[in-house]
Design an enzyme around this catalytic site. Sequence first.
Site, PDB file in Angstrom:
ATOM      1  N   CYS A 116     -10.329 -12.141  20.310  1.00 12.48           N
ATOM      2  CA  CYS A 116      -9.633 -11.204  19.408  1.00 12.48           C
ATOM      3  C   CYS A 116      -8.489 -10.518  20.153  1.00 12.48           C
ATOM      4  O   CYS A 116      -7.983  -9.497  19.704  1.00 12.48           O
ATOM      5  CB  CYS A 116     -10.611 -10.187  18.822  1.00 12.48           C
ATOM      6  SG  CYS A 116     -11.521  -9.270  20.056  1.00 12.48           S
TER       7      CYS A 116
ATOM      8  N   GLN B 235     -18.656  -9.561  12.067  1.00 12.30           N
ATOM      9  CA  GLN B 235     -17.234  -9.769  11.753  1.00 12.30           C
ATOM     10  C   GLN B 235     -16.898  -9.121  10.413  1.00 12.30           C
ATOM     11  O   GLN B 235     -17.670  -9.216   9.467  1.00 12.30           O
ATOM     12  CB  GLN B 235     -16.916 -11.263  11.720  1.00 12.30           C
ATOM     13  CG  GLN B 235     -17.132 -11.984  13.043  1.00 12.30           C
ATOM     14  CD  GLN B 235     -16.035 -11.688  14.073  1.00 12.30           C
ATOM     15  OE1 GLN B 235     -15.135 -10.887  13.852  1.00 12.30           O
ATOM     16  NE2 GLN B 235     -16.129 -12.326  15.220  1.00 12.30           N
TER      17      GLN B 235
ATOM     18  N   CYS C  96      -2.852  -0.138   9.061  1.00 10.35           N
ATOM     19  CA  CYS C  96      -2.123  -1.417   9.017  1.00 10.35           C
ATOM     20  C   CYS C  96      -0.783  -1.241   9.724  1.00 10.35           C
ATOM     21  O   CYS C  96      -0.228  -0.147   9.737  1.00 10.35           O
ATOM     22  CB  CYS C  96      -1.857  -1.835   7.573  1.00 10.35           C
ATOM     23  SG  CYS C  96      -3.348  -2.157   6.623  1.00 10.35           S
TER      24      CYS C  96
ATOM     25  N   GLU D 135     -26.437 -10.778  24.765  1.00 14.05           N
ATOM     26  CA  GLU D 135     -25.759  -9.673  24.069  1.00 14.05           C
ATOM     27  C   GLU D 135     -26.199  -8.348  24.702  1.00 14.05           C
ATOM     28  O   GLU D 135     -27.352  -8.192  25.096  1.00 14.05           O
ATOM     29  CB  GLU D 135     -26.114  -9.737  22.568  1.00 14.05           C
ATOM     30  CG  GLU D 135     -25.821  -8.511  21.741  1.00 14.05           C
ATOM     31  CD  GLU D 135     -24.358  -8.104  21.670  1.00 14.05           C
ATOM     32  OE1 GLU D 135     -23.488  -8.967  21.449  1.00 14.05           O
ATOM     33  OE2 GLU D 135     -24.072  -6.895  21.823  1.00 14.05           O
TER      34      GLU D 135
ATOM     35  N   CYS E 138      -7.722   2.097  -0.324  1.00 13.91           N
ATOM     36  CA  CYS E 138      -7.248   1.351   0.846  1.00 13.91           C
ATOM     37  C   CYS E 138      -7.193  -0.114   0.442  1.00 13.91           C
ATOM     38  O   CYS E 138      -8.179  -0.650  -0.061  1.00 13.91           O
ATOM     39  CB  CYS E 138      -8.215   1.559   2.010  1.00 13.91           C
ATOM     40  SG  CYS E 138      -7.917   0.404   3.365  1.00 13.91           S
TER      41      CYS E 138
ATOM     42  N   CYS F 206       0.839  -1.209   0.000  1.00 15.23           N
ATOM     43  CA  CYS F 206       0.000   0.000   0.000  1.00 15.23           C
ATOM     44  C   CYS F 206       0.869   1.252   0.000  1.00 15.23           C
ATOM     45  O   CYS F 206       1.802   1.375   0.795  1.00 15.23           O
ATOM     46  CB  CYS F 206      -0.886  -0.007   1.243  1.00 15.23           C
ATOM     47  SG  CYS F 206      -1.753   1.534   1.491  1.00 15.23           S
TER      48      CYS F 206
HETATM   49  C1  LIG Z   1     -16.291  -9.826  19.287  1.00 14.76           C
HETATM   50  S1  LIG Z   1     -17.997  -9.473  19.199  1.00 14.76           S
HETATM   51  C2  LIG Z   1     -18.629 -11.048  18.812  1.00 14.76           C
HETATM   52  C3  LIG Z   1     -20.010 -11.066  18.255  1.00 14.76           C
HETATM   53  C4  LIG Z   1     -20.479 -12.389  17.625  1.00 14.76           C
HETATM   54  N1  LIG Z   1     -20.198 -13.516  18.461  1.00 14.76           N
HETATM   55  C5  LIG Z   1     -19.916 -12.566  16.233  1.00 14.76           C
HETATM   56  O1  LIG Z   1     -19.105 -13.456  15.999  1.00 14.76           O
HETATM   57  O2  LIG Z   1     -20.324 -11.790  15.334  1.00 14.76           O
HETATM   58  C6  LIG Z   1     -18.399  -9.181  20.854  1.00 14.76           C
HETATM   59  C7  LIG Z   1     -19.850  -8.851  21.121  1.00 14.76           C
HETATM   60  O3  LIG Z   1     -20.001  -8.741  22.544  1.00 14.76           O
HETATM   61  C8  LIG Z   1     -20.879  -7.658  22.830  1.00 14.76           C
HETATM   62  N2  LIG Z   1     -20.571  -7.280  24.235  1.00 14.76           N
HETATM   63  C9  LIG Z   1     -19.598  -6.455  24.693  1.00 14.76           C
HETATM   64  N3  LIG Z   1     -19.585  -6.448  26.037  1.00 14.76           N
HETATM   65  C10 LIG Z   1     -20.568  -7.307  26.441  1.00 14.76           C
HETATM   66  C11 LIG Z   1     -21.038  -7.740  27.720  1.00 14.76           C
HETATM   67  N4  LIG Z   1     -20.492  -7.303  28.840  1.00 14.76           N
HETATM   68  N5  LIG Z   1     -22.047  -8.620  27.739  1.00 14.76           N
HETATM   69  C12 LIG Z   1     -22.632  -9.083  26.591  1.00 14.76           C
HETATM   70  N6  LIG Z   1     -22.223  -8.695  25.354  1.00 14.76           N
HETATM   71  C13 LIG Z   1     -21.207  -7.832  25.280  1.00 14.76           C
HETATM   72  C14 LIG Z   1     -20.590  -6.653  21.758  1.00 14.76           C
HETATM   73  O4  LIG Z   1     -21.680  -5.772  21.569  1.00 14.76           O
HETATM   74  C15 LIG Z   1     -20.353  -7.560  20.533  1.00 14.76           C
HETATM   75  O5  LIG Z   1     -21.555  -7.805  19.854  1.00 14.76           O
END
Ligand SMILES: C[S@@+](CC[C@H](N)C(=O)[O-])C[C@H]1O[C@@H](n2cnc3c(N)ncnc32)[C@H](O)[C@@H]1O
Length: 452
Positions: free
Chosen positions: A408, A283, A83, A333, A160, A74
Amino acid sequence: MTQPVKNEYYTSTVLDYTHQGLGVVKIDNYPIFVQDVLKDEKIEFKVIKANKKFGYGKMTKLIEPAAERIVPPCEYYYQCGGCQIQPLSYNEQQGFKKGTVEANINRQAKLGVDVHDTIGMASPDHYRNKSQIPVQKVDGELKLGLYRPRSHDIIDIKHCMIQKNIHNDIMNDVRELLKMFNISIYDERRHKGLLRHLIIRSNHDDSEVQVGFITNGHKNPFGDIIKILVEKFPVITSVVQNINMDKTNVIYGSKTKVLHGAEYITDELLGKKFNIRSRSFYQVNHEQTEKLYTEALKIADLKGDETIIDTYCGIGTIGQVAADHVKKIIGIEVVDSAVEDARENAKLNGIDNAEYHLGKSEVVMKQLVADGVKPDVVFVDPPRKGCHQDFLDSLVEVAPEKIVYISCNPSTLQRDLKILHEQGGYSVSPVTPVDLFPQTNHVEAVTMLTKD
Ligand SMILES: C[S@@+](CC[C@H](N)C(=O)[O-])C[C@H]1O[C@@H](n2cnc3c(N)ncnc32)[C@H](O)[C@@H]1O
Protein backbone atom coordinates in the site's frame (compact mmCIF):
# COMPACT_ATOMS: atom_id res chain seq x y z
CA MET A 1 18.61 27.08 -10.73
CA THR A 2 17.27 30.29 -9.18
CA GLN A 3 14.94 30.01 -6.24
CA PRO A 4 11.55 31.66 -6.94
CA VAL A 5 10.42 34.42 -4.59
CA LYS A 6 7.82 33.68 -1.91
CA ASN A 7 4.47 35.44 -2.49
CA GLU A 8 5.39 36.14 -6.14
CA TYR A 9 3.15 34.99 -8.99
CA TYR A 10 4.40 32.81 -11.87
CA THR A 11 2.93 31.08 -14.91
CA SER A 12 3.88 27.56 -15.94
CA THR A 13 2.66 24.19 -17.27
CA VAL A 14 2.17 21.19 -14.95
CA LEU A 15 4.74 18.54 -15.89
CA ASP A 16 3.86 15.60 -13.68
CA TYR A 17 2.42 14.50 -10.32
CA THR A 18 4.20 13.88 -7.02
CA HIS A 19 3.37 10.60 -5.26
CA GLN A 20 0.91 12.61 -3.13
CA GLY A 21 -0.96 13.74 -6.25
CA LEU A 22 0.33 17.32 -6.25
CA GLY A 23 1.14 18.89 -9.62
CA VAL A 24 4.82 19.57 -10.37
CA VAL A 25 5.76 22.83 -12.13
CA LYS A 26 9.29 24.11 -12.66
CA ILE A 27 10.69 27.63 -12.69
CA ASP A 28 14.25 27.58 -14.01
CA ASN A 29 14.45 23.88 -13.03
CA TYR A 30 13.31 24.58 -9.44
CA PRO A 31 10.35 22.27 -8.66
CA ILE A 32 7.22 23.67 -7.08
CA PHE A 33 4.33 21.48 -5.94
CA VAL A 34 0.76 22.70 -6.44
CA GLN A 35 -2.45 21.05 -5.17
CA ASP A 36 -5.56 20.43 -7.30
CA VAL A 37 -3.93 20.82 -10.71
CA LEU A 38 -3.68 18.30 -13.54
CA LYS A 39 -0.79 17.29 -15.75
CA ASP A 40 -0.45 19.52 -18.87
CA GLU A 41 -2.54 22.35 -17.41
CA LYS A 42 -1.24 25.89 -17.83
CA ILE A 43 -1.63 27.69 -14.52
CA GLU A 44 -0.80 30.93 -12.75
CA PHE A 45 0.30 30.26 -9.18
CA LYS A 46 1.62 32.04 -6.10
CA VAL A 47 4.69 30.68 -4.32
CA ILE A 48 3.66 30.05 -0.72
CA LYS A 49 6.78 28.28 0.53
CA ALA A 50 10.28 28.14 -0.93
CA ASN A 51 12.73 25.64 0.58
CA LYS A 52 16.30 25.20 -0.63
CA LYS A 53 15.52 22.51 -3.20
CA PHE A 54 11.75 22.73 -3.79
CA GLY A 55 8.72 24.85 -2.95
CA TYR A 56 4.93 24.87 -2.69
CA GLY A 57 2.53 26.97 -4.68
CA LYS A 58 -1.20 27.73 -4.80
CA MET A 59 -2.99 27.99 -8.11
CA THR A 60 -4.42 31.49 -8.61
CA LYS A 61 -5.65 31.13 -12.20
CA LEU A 62 -6.40 28.13 -14.37
CA ILE A 63 -5.23 29.37 -17.77
CA GLU A 64 -5.62 26.18 -19.83
CA PRO A 65 -7.55 23.35 -18.11
CA ALA A 66 -6.83 19.72 -19.00
CA ALA A 67 -9.51 17.67 -20.74
CA GLU A 68 -9.46 15.22 -17.77
CA ARG A 69 -10.38 17.94 -15.22
CA ILE A 70 -13.76 17.51 -13.55
CA VAL A 71 -15.70 19.39 -10.88
CA PRO A 72 -15.03 17.52 -7.59
CA PRO A 73 -18.16 15.44 -6.99
CA CYS A 74 -18.07 16.07 -3.23
CA GLU A 75 -19.27 19.41 -1.84
CA TYR A 76 -16.75 19.22 1.04
CA TYR A 77 -13.74 18.42 -1.15
CA TYR A 78 -11.93 21.77 -0.87
CA GLN A 79 -12.21 21.82 2.97
CA CYS A 80 -11.78 18.13 3.80
CA GLY A 81 -8.57 16.15 4.19
CA GLY A 82 -10.16 12.76 3.40
CA CYS A 83 -9.72 12.86 -0.42
CA GLN A 84 -6.90 14.50 -2.36
CA ILE A 85 -7.45 14.01 -6.10
CA GLN A 86 -11.12 14.61 -6.88
CA PRO A 87 -10.48 17.22 -9.64
CA LEU A 88 -8.92 14.36 -11.66
CA SER A 89 -11.36 12.29 -13.74
CA TYR A 90 -11.34 8.64 -12.65
CA ASN A 91 -9.38 7.79 -15.79
CA GLU A 92 -6.72 10.37 -14.83
CA GLN A 93 -6.66 9.08 -11.22
CA GLN A 94 -5.84 5.60 -12.50
CA GLY A 95 -3.13 7.04 -14.74
CA PHE A 96 -1.66 8.97 -11.80
CA LYS A 97 -1.51 5.75 -9.73
CA LYS A 98 0.18 3.79 -12.51
CA GLY A 99 2.64 6.68 -12.97
CA THR A 100 3.45 6.73 -9.24
CA VAL A 101 4.24 3.00 -9.27
CA GLU A 102 6.33 3.42 -12.42
CA ALA A 103 8.28 6.34 -10.94
CA ASN A 104 9.15 4.31 -7.85
CA ILE A 105 9.90 0.97 -9.46
CA ASN A 106 11.71 2.17 -12.54
CA ARG A 107 12.98 5.74 -11.97
CA GLN A 108 13.85 5.30 -8.30
CA ALA A 109 14.77 1.61 -7.91
CA LYS A 110 15.73 1.20 -11.59
CA LEU A 111 14.25 -2.31 -11.69
CA GLY A 112 13.16 -1.93 -15.31
CA VAL A 113 9.88 -3.88 -15.05
CA ASP A 114 6.53 -3.36 -16.75
CA VAL A 115 3.79 -1.68 -14.81
CA HIS A 116 0.29 -2.70 -15.90
CA ASP A 117 -2.68 -0.36 -16.13
CA THR A 118 -4.43 0.25 -12.81
CA ILE A 119 -7.32 -2.12 -12.12
CA GLY A 120 -10.08 0.38 -11.36
CA MET A 121 -13.52 0.28 -9.76
CA ALA A 122 -16.73 0.16 -11.76
CA SER A 123 -18.21 3.03 -9.74
CA PRO A 124 -15.53 4.75 -7.65
CA ASP A 125 -17.70 5.97 -4.76
CA HIS A 126 -19.36 4.78 -1.52
CA TYR A 127 -16.87 1.97 -1.13
CA ARG A 128 -15.42 2.42 2.37
CA ASN A 129 -16.70 -0.38 4.59
CA LYS A 130 -15.07 1.18 7.65
CA SER A 131 -15.68 4.78 8.73
CA GLN A 132 -13.68 6.27 11.58
CA ILE A 133 -15.52 9.44 12.49
CA PRO A 134 -14.05 11.86 15.03
CA VAL A 135 -16.55 13.68 17.26
CA GLN A 136 -16.11 17.22 18.60
CA LYS A 137 -18.13 19.96 20.27
CA VAL A 138 -17.11 23.46 19.19
CA ASP A 139 -18.84 26.45 20.84
CA GLY A 140 -21.73 24.17 21.77
CA GLU A 141 -22.07 22.81 18.23
CA LEU A 142 -21.68 19.05 17.76
CA LYS A 143 -19.55 17.99 14.79
CA LEU A 144 -19.10 14.53 13.26
CA GLY A 145 -17.13 14.14 10.06
CA LEU A 146 -13.55 14.34 8.89
CA TYR A 147 -10.57 16.51 9.73
CA ARG A 148 -9.47 19.48 7.64
CA PRO A 149 -6.07 18.78 6.02
CA ARG A 150 -3.18 18.90 8.52
CA SER A 151 -5.49 19.84 11.42
CA HIS A 152 -7.74 18.45 14.11
CA ASP A 153 -10.67 20.73 13.17
CA ILE A 154 -13.64 18.64 12.16
CA ILE A 155 -15.84 19.51 9.21
CA ASP A 156 -19.37 18.48 10.05
CA ILE A 157 -20.15 16.14 7.17
CA LYS A 158 -23.64 14.93 6.27
CA HIS A 159 -22.66 12.93 3.20
CA CYS A 160 -19.22 11.49 2.50
CA MET A 161 -18.97 10.24 -1.08
CA ILE A 162 -16.46 7.49 -0.32
CA GLN A 163 -18.04 5.97 2.76
CA LYS A 164 -20.98 3.62 2.30
CA ASN A 165 -24.43 5.22 2.24
CA ILE A 166 -25.61 3.31 5.28
CA HIS A 167 -22.64 4.74 7.21
CA ASN A 168 -23.76 8.26 6.25
CA ASP A 169 -27.32 7.47 7.40
CA ILE A 170 -26.16 6.03 10.74
CA MET A 171 -23.68 8.90 11.28
CA ASN A 172 -26.43 11.48 10.77
CA ASP A 173 -28.80 9.70 13.17
CA VAL A 174 -26.07 9.30 15.79
CA ARG A 175 -25.36 13.05 15.59
CA GLU A 176 -29.01 13.82 16.45
CA LEU A 177 -29.16 11.13 19.16
CA LEU A 178 -25.98 12.39 20.84
CA LYS A 179 -27.64 15.81 21.04
CA MET A 180 -30.96 14.39 22.22
CA PHE A 181 -29.36 12.41 25.06
CA ASN A 182 -26.80 15.11 25.81
CA ILE A 183 -23.85 12.71 25.65
CA SER A 184 -20.55 14.04 26.96
CA ILE A 185 -18.07 14.68 24.11
CA TYR A 186 -14.29 14.41 24.42
CA ASP A 187 -12.25 17.62 24.32
CA GLU A 188 -8.71 16.68 23.28
CA ARG A 189 -7.15 19.95 24.50
CA ARG A 190 -8.41 19.45 28.06
CA HIS A 191 -8.36 15.61 27.83
CA LYS A 192 -11.89 15.62 29.32
CA GLY A 193 -15.28 14.35 28.17
CA LEU A 194 -16.38 10.90 26.99
CA LEU A 195 -17.00 10.18 23.29
CA ARG A 196 -13.94 10.44 21.02
CA HIS A 197 -14.82 8.56 17.82
CA LEU A 198 -17.74 6.82 16.19
CA ILE A 199 -16.74 3.75 14.15
CA ILE A 200 -19.05 2.17 11.59
CA ARG A 201 -18.08 -1.02 9.78
CA SER A 202 -20.16 -3.20 7.49
CA ASN A 203 -19.91 -6.29 5.32
CA HIS A 204 -20.15 -6.28 1.53
CA ASP A 205 -23.96 -6.21 1.24
CA ASP A 206 -24.54 -4.22 4.46
CA SER A 207 -26.44 -7.14 5.97
CA GLU A 208 -24.23 -6.85 9.08
CA VAL A 209 -23.14 -3.52 10.52
CA GLN A 210 -21.00 -2.86 13.58
CA VAL A 211 -21.19 0.44 15.43
CA GLY A 212 -18.33 1.32 17.77
CA PHE A 213 -18.06 4.06 20.37
CA ILE A 214 -14.50 4.97 21.34
CA THR A 215 -14.60 6.56 24.76
CA ASN A 216 -12.31 8.29 27.21
CA GLY A 217 -13.54 6.25 30.18
CA HIS A 218 -15.72 3.28 31.06
CA LYS A 219 -19.10 5.06 31.37
CA ASN A 220 -21.78 3.71 29.06
CA PRO A 221 -24.60 6.21 28.51
CA PHE A 222 -25.43 4.72 25.08
CA GLY A 223 -28.31 2.34 26.04
CA ASP A 224 -31.19 4.45 24.64
CA ILE A 225 -29.22 5.43 21.58
CA ILE A 226 -28.45 1.80 20.77
CA LYS A 227 -32.13 0.82 21.22
CA ILE A 228 -33.29 3.52 18.80
CA LEU A 229 -30.53 2.77 16.27
CA VAL A 230 -31.10 -0.99 16.24
CA GLU A 231 -34.84 -0.50 15.82
CA LYS A 232 -34.29 1.75 12.81
CA PHE A 233 -31.35 -0.26 11.39
CA PRO A 234 -31.93 -3.96 12.23
CA VAL A 235 -28.74 -4.72 10.24
CA ILE A 236 -26.75 -3.37 13.20
CA THR A 237 -25.77 -6.77 14.57
CA SER A 238 -22.93 -5.57 16.78
CA VAL A 239 -22.31 -2.53 18.98
CA VAL A 240 -19.04 -2.25 20.85
CA GLN A 241 -17.40 0.25 23.16
CA ASN A 242 -13.63 0.63 23.06
CA ILE A 243 -11.95 2.45 25.93
CA ASN A 244 -9.06 4.75 25.12
CA MET A 245 -8.06 7.00 28.03
CA ASP A 246 -4.66 7.97 26.62
CA LYS A 247 -3.70 11.45 25.43
CA THR A 248 -2.96 10.23 21.92
CA ASN A 249 -3.91 10.41 18.24
CA VAL A 250 -4.15 6.60 18.16
CA ILE A 251 -7.85 5.80 17.85
CA TYR A 252 -8.23 2.47 19.65
CA GLY A 253 -7.45 1.60 23.23
CA SER A 254 -6.76 -1.96 24.33
CA LYS A 255 -10.11 -2.78 26.00
CA THR A 256 -13.31 -3.50 24.05
CA LYS A 257 -16.76 -4.34 25.49
CA VAL A 258 -19.77 -5.65 23.58
CA LEU A 259 -22.85 -3.47 24.17
CA HIS A 260 -25.22 -5.22 21.77
CA GLY A 261 -25.20 -8.40 19.65
CA ALA A 262 -22.00 -10.08 18.56
CA GLU A 263 -18.37 -9.13 19.05
CA TYR A 264 -17.76 -9.18 15.31
CA ILE A 265 -19.42 -8.91 11.93
CA THR A 266 -18.99 -11.57 9.23
CA ASP A 267 -18.13 -10.86 5.60
CA GLU A 268 -17.63 -13.05 2.57
CA LEU A 269 -14.62 -12.70 0.30
CA LEU A 270 -14.12 -14.88 -2.79
CA GLY A 271 -16.38 -17.55 -1.33
CA LYS A 272 -14.78 -17.70 2.13
CA LYS A 273 -16.29 -16.30 5.34
CA PHE A 274 -14.47 -13.96 7.70
CA ASN A 275 -15.35 -12.83 11.21
CA ILE A 276 -13.94 -9.35 11.81
CA ARG A 277 -13.50 -7.99 15.33
CA SER A 278 -13.42 -4.22 15.78
CA ARG A 279 -9.66 -3.83 16.16
CA SER A 280 -8.63 -6.23 13.39
CA PHE A 281 -7.42 -4.98 10.03
CA TYR A 282 -9.74 -5.65 7.10
CA GLN A 283 -9.39 -4.14 3.63
CA VAL A 284 -11.79 -1.19 3.25
CA ASN A 285 -12.88 -1.79 -0.35
CA HIS A 286 -14.56 -5.17 -0.83
CA GLU A 287 -14.99 -5.08 -4.62
CA GLN A 288 -11.36 -4.13 -5.20
CA THR A 289 -9.97 -6.49 -2.57
CA GLU A 290 -11.50 -9.40 -4.46
CA LYS A 291 -9.74 -8.17 -7.62
CA LEU A 292 -6.45 -7.69 -5.73
CA TYR A 293 -6.50 -11.18 -4.22
CA THR A 294 -7.56 -12.73 -7.54
CA GLU A 295 -4.55 -11.06 -9.18
CA ALA A 296 -2.24 -12.21 -6.35
CA LEU A 297 -3.46 -15.82 -6.69
CA LYS A 298 -3.26 -15.70 -10.48
CA ILE A 299 0.41 -14.68 -10.43
CA ALA A 300 1.24 -17.16 -7.63
CA ASP A 301 -0.09 -19.94 -9.88
CA LEU A 302 -0.41 -22.44 -7.01
CA LYS A 303 -0.37 -26.15 -7.84
CA GLY A 304 -1.74 -27.61 -4.62
CA ASP A 305 1.39 -29.07 -3.04
CA GLU A 306 2.89 -25.85 -1.69
CA THR A 307 3.53 -24.71 1.85
CA ILE A 308 2.73 -21.01 1.93
CA ILE A 309 3.53 -18.36 4.49
CA ASP A 310 0.90 -15.59 4.68
CA THR A 311 2.64 -12.89 6.61
CA TYR A 312 1.19 -9.59 7.82
CA CYS A 313 -1.92 -11.77 7.45
CA GLY A 314 -4.52 -9.74 9.39
CA ILE A 315 -7.55 -11.99 9.91
CA GLY A 316 -6.13 -14.60 7.53
CA THR A 317 -7.85 -13.52 4.33
CA ILE A 318 -5.22 -14.09 1.61
CA GLY A 319 -4.06 -17.48 2.87
CA GLN A 320 -7.59 -18.79 3.41
CA VAL A 321 -8.73 -17.64 -0.01
CA ALA A 322 -5.79 -19.69 -1.35
CA ALA A 323 -6.49 -22.66 0.98
CA ASP A 324 -8.05 -24.94 -1.64
CA HIS A 325 -4.90 -24.70 -3.79
CA VAL A 326 -2.15 -25.33 -1.20
CA LYS A 327 -0.90 -28.04 1.15
CA LYS A 328 -0.28 -25.88 4.20
CA ILE A 329 -0.77 -22.26 5.34
CA ILE A 330 1.36 -20.59 8.00
CA GLY A 331 0.08 -17.15 9.01
CA ILE A 332 1.97 -14.44 10.93
CA GLU A 333 0.33 -11.36 12.45
CA VAL A 334 1.14 -8.95 15.27
CA VAL A 335 -2.38 -7.97 16.47
CA ASP A 336 -3.75 -10.56 18.90
CA SER A 337 -7.44 -10.08 18.06
CA ALA A 338 -6.63 -10.52 14.36
CA VAL A 339 -4.84 -13.82 15.09
CA GLU A 340 -7.87 -14.90 17.13
CA ASP A 341 -10.07 -14.00 14.13
CA ALA A 342 -7.74 -15.84 11.72
CA ARG A 343 -7.90 -19.05 13.78
CA GLU A 344 -11.69 -18.79 14.08
CA ASN A 345 -12.02 -18.02 10.38
CA ALA A 346 -10.05 -21.13 9.46
CA LYS A 347 -12.61 -23.20 11.44
CA LEU A 348 -15.50 -21.26 9.89
CA ASN A 349 -14.16 -22.11 6.43
CA GLY A 350 -13.47 -25.75 7.26
CA ILE A 351 -9.74 -25.21 6.76
CA ASP A 352 -7.59 -27.61 8.77
CA ASN A 353 -4.25 -27.00 7.06
CA ALA A 354 -3.63 -23.53 8.56
CA GLU A 355 -1.67 -22.44 11.63
CA TYR A 356 -1.29 -18.91 12.93
CA HIS A 357 1.57 -17.31 14.85
CA LEU A 358 1.17 -14.18 16.95
CA GLY A 359 4.15 -11.85 16.73
CA LYS A 360 6.20 -9.59 14.53
CA SER A 361 7.05 -11.00 11.10
CA GLU A 362 10.69 -10.09 11.61
CA VAL A 363 10.82 -12.20 14.78
CA VAL A 364 8.49 -15.11 13.91
CA MET A 365 9.98 -15.63 10.44
CA LYS A 366 13.47 -15.97 11.89
CA GLN A 367 12.17 -18.58 14.33
CA LEU A 368 10.33 -20.51 11.62
CA VAL A 369 13.47 -20.59 9.48
CA ALA A 370 15.51 -21.76 12.48
CA ASP A 371 12.90 -24.51 13.02
CA GLY A 372 13.49 -25.71 9.47
CA VAL A 373 10.25 -24.48 7.84
CA LYS A 374 10.74 -24.30 4.04
CA PRO A 375 7.94 -22.32 2.37
CA ASP A 376 7.46 -22.59 -1.38
CA VAL A 377 5.56 -19.31 -1.65
CA VAL A 378 5.49 -16.36 0.76
CA PHE A 379 2.70 -13.78 0.60
CA VAL A 380 3.84 -10.45 2.01
CA ASP A 381 1.35 -7.64 2.73
CA PRO A 382 2.97 -5.17 5.13
CA PRO A 383 1.68 -1.82 6.42
CA ARG A 384 2.87 1.46 4.82
CA LYS A 385 6.33 1.31 6.36
CA GLY A 386 7.08 -1.89 4.43
CA CYS A 387 9.11 -4.88 5.66
CA HIS A 388 11.67 -4.89 8.46
CA GLN A 389 15.23 -5.63 7.26
CA ASP A 390 15.40 -8.66 9.60
CA PHE A 391 12.33 -10.10 7.91
CA LEU A 392 13.86 -9.54 4.46
CA ASP A 393 17.07 -11.21 5.69
CA SER A 394 15.10 -14.29 6.78
CA LEU A 395 13.30 -14.32 3.44
CA VAL A 396 16.62 -14.23 1.58
CA GLU A 397 17.93 -17.00 3.82
CA VAL A 398 14.95 -19.34 3.38
CA ALA A 399 14.79 -18.49 -0.37
CA PRO A 400 11.19 -19.42 -1.36
CA GLU A 401 10.66 -20.01 -5.04
CA LYS A 402 8.05 -17.24 -5.20
CA ILE A 403 7.30 -14.16 -3.13
CA VAL A 404 4.00 -12.39 -3.81
CA TYR A 405 4.26 -8.82 -2.52
CA ILE A 406 1.14 -6.70 -1.95
CA SER A 407 1.91 -3.13 -1.05
CA CYS A 408 0.00 0.00 0.00
CA ASN A 409 3.05 2.24 -0.41
CA PRO A 410 5.03 2.30 -3.67
CA SER A 411 7.98 3.95 -1.96
CA THR A 412 8.60 1.10 0.51
CA LEU A 413 7.64 -1.41 -2.19
CA GLN A 414 10.49 -0.25 -4.42
CA ARG A 415 12.91 -0.28 -1.47
CA ASP A 416 12.02 -3.86 -0.49
CA LEU A 417 11.95 -5.17 -4.07
CA LYS A 418 15.40 -3.69 -4.65
CA ILE A 419 16.75 -5.40 -1.52
CA LEU A 420 15.26 -8.77 -2.50
CA HIS A 421 16.57 -8.36 -6.05
CA GLU A 422 20.10 -7.37 -4.99
CA GLN A 423 20.53 -9.52 -1.87
CA GLY A 424 18.32 -12.49 -2.78
CA GLY A 425 18.85 -12.67 -6.53
CA TYR A 426 15.10 -12.39 -7.23
CA SER A 427 13.60 -11.15 -10.50
CA VAL A 428 10.62 -8.86 -10.27
CA SER A 429 7.52 -9.65 -12.38
CA PRO A 430 5.33 -6.87 -13.85
CA VAL A 431 3.62 -4.78 -11.18
CA THR A 432 -0.16 -4.28 -11.17
CA PRO A 433 -1.70 -1.31 -9.35
CA VAL A 434 -5.18 -2.04 -8.01
CA ASP A 435 -7.24 0.98 -6.99
CA LEU A 436 -8.41 0.25 -3.47
CA PHE A 437 -8.84 3.90 -2.55
CA PRO A 438 -10.51 5.93 -5.34
CA GLN A 439 -10.54 9.75 -4.89
CA THR A 440 -7.50 9.57 -2.61
CA ASN A 441 -3.77 9.57 -3.35
CA HIS A 442 -3.29 6.09 -1.80
CA VAL A 443 -1.80 3.52 -4.16
CA GLU A 444 -2.00 -0.28 -3.83
CA ALA A 445 -0.02 -2.65 -6.03
CA VAL A 446 0.84 -6.33 -6.35
CA THR A 447 3.79 -8.13 -7.90
CA MET A 448 5.76 -11.36 -7.66
CA LEU A 449 9.44 -12.12 -7.20
CA THR A 450 10.90 -15.35 -8.55
CA LYS A 451 14.27 -17.03 -8.30
CA ASP A 452 16.31 -16.55 -11.49
C1 LIG B 1 -1.94 -4.04 5.11
S1 LIG B 1 -2.50 -5.07 6.40
C2 LIG B 1 -2.76 -6.56 5.54
C3 LIG B 1 -3.63 -7.56 6.23
C4 LIG B 1 -4.13 -8.74 5.37
N1 LIG B 1 -3.08 -9.34 4.61
C5 LIG B 1 -5.29 -8.33 4.50
O1 LIG B 1 -5.18 -8.30 3.28
O2 LIG B 1 -6.38 -8.05 5.07
C6 LIG B 1 -1.06 -5.31 7.33
C7 LIG B 1 -1.20 -6.19 8.55
O3 LIG B 1 0.10 -6.34 9.12
C8 LIG B 1 -0.01 -6.30 10.54
N2 LIG B 1 1.35 -5.92 11.02
C9 LIG B 1 1.89 -4.68 11.15
N3 LIG B 1 3.18 -4.77 11.52
C10 LIG B 1 3.46 -6.10 11.62
C11 LIG B 1 4.64 -6.84 11.95
N4 LIG B 1 5.78 -6.23 12.25
N5 LIG B 1 4.56 -8.17 11.94
C12 LIG B 1 3.40 -8.83 11.64
N6 LIG B 1 2.25 -8.17 11.33
C13 LIG B 1 2.28 -6.84 11.30
C14 LIG B 1 -1.13 -5.33 10.80
O4 LIG B 1 -1.71 -5.55 12.07
C15 LIG B 1 -2.10 -5.67 9.64
O5 LIG B 1 -3.00 -6.67 10.02
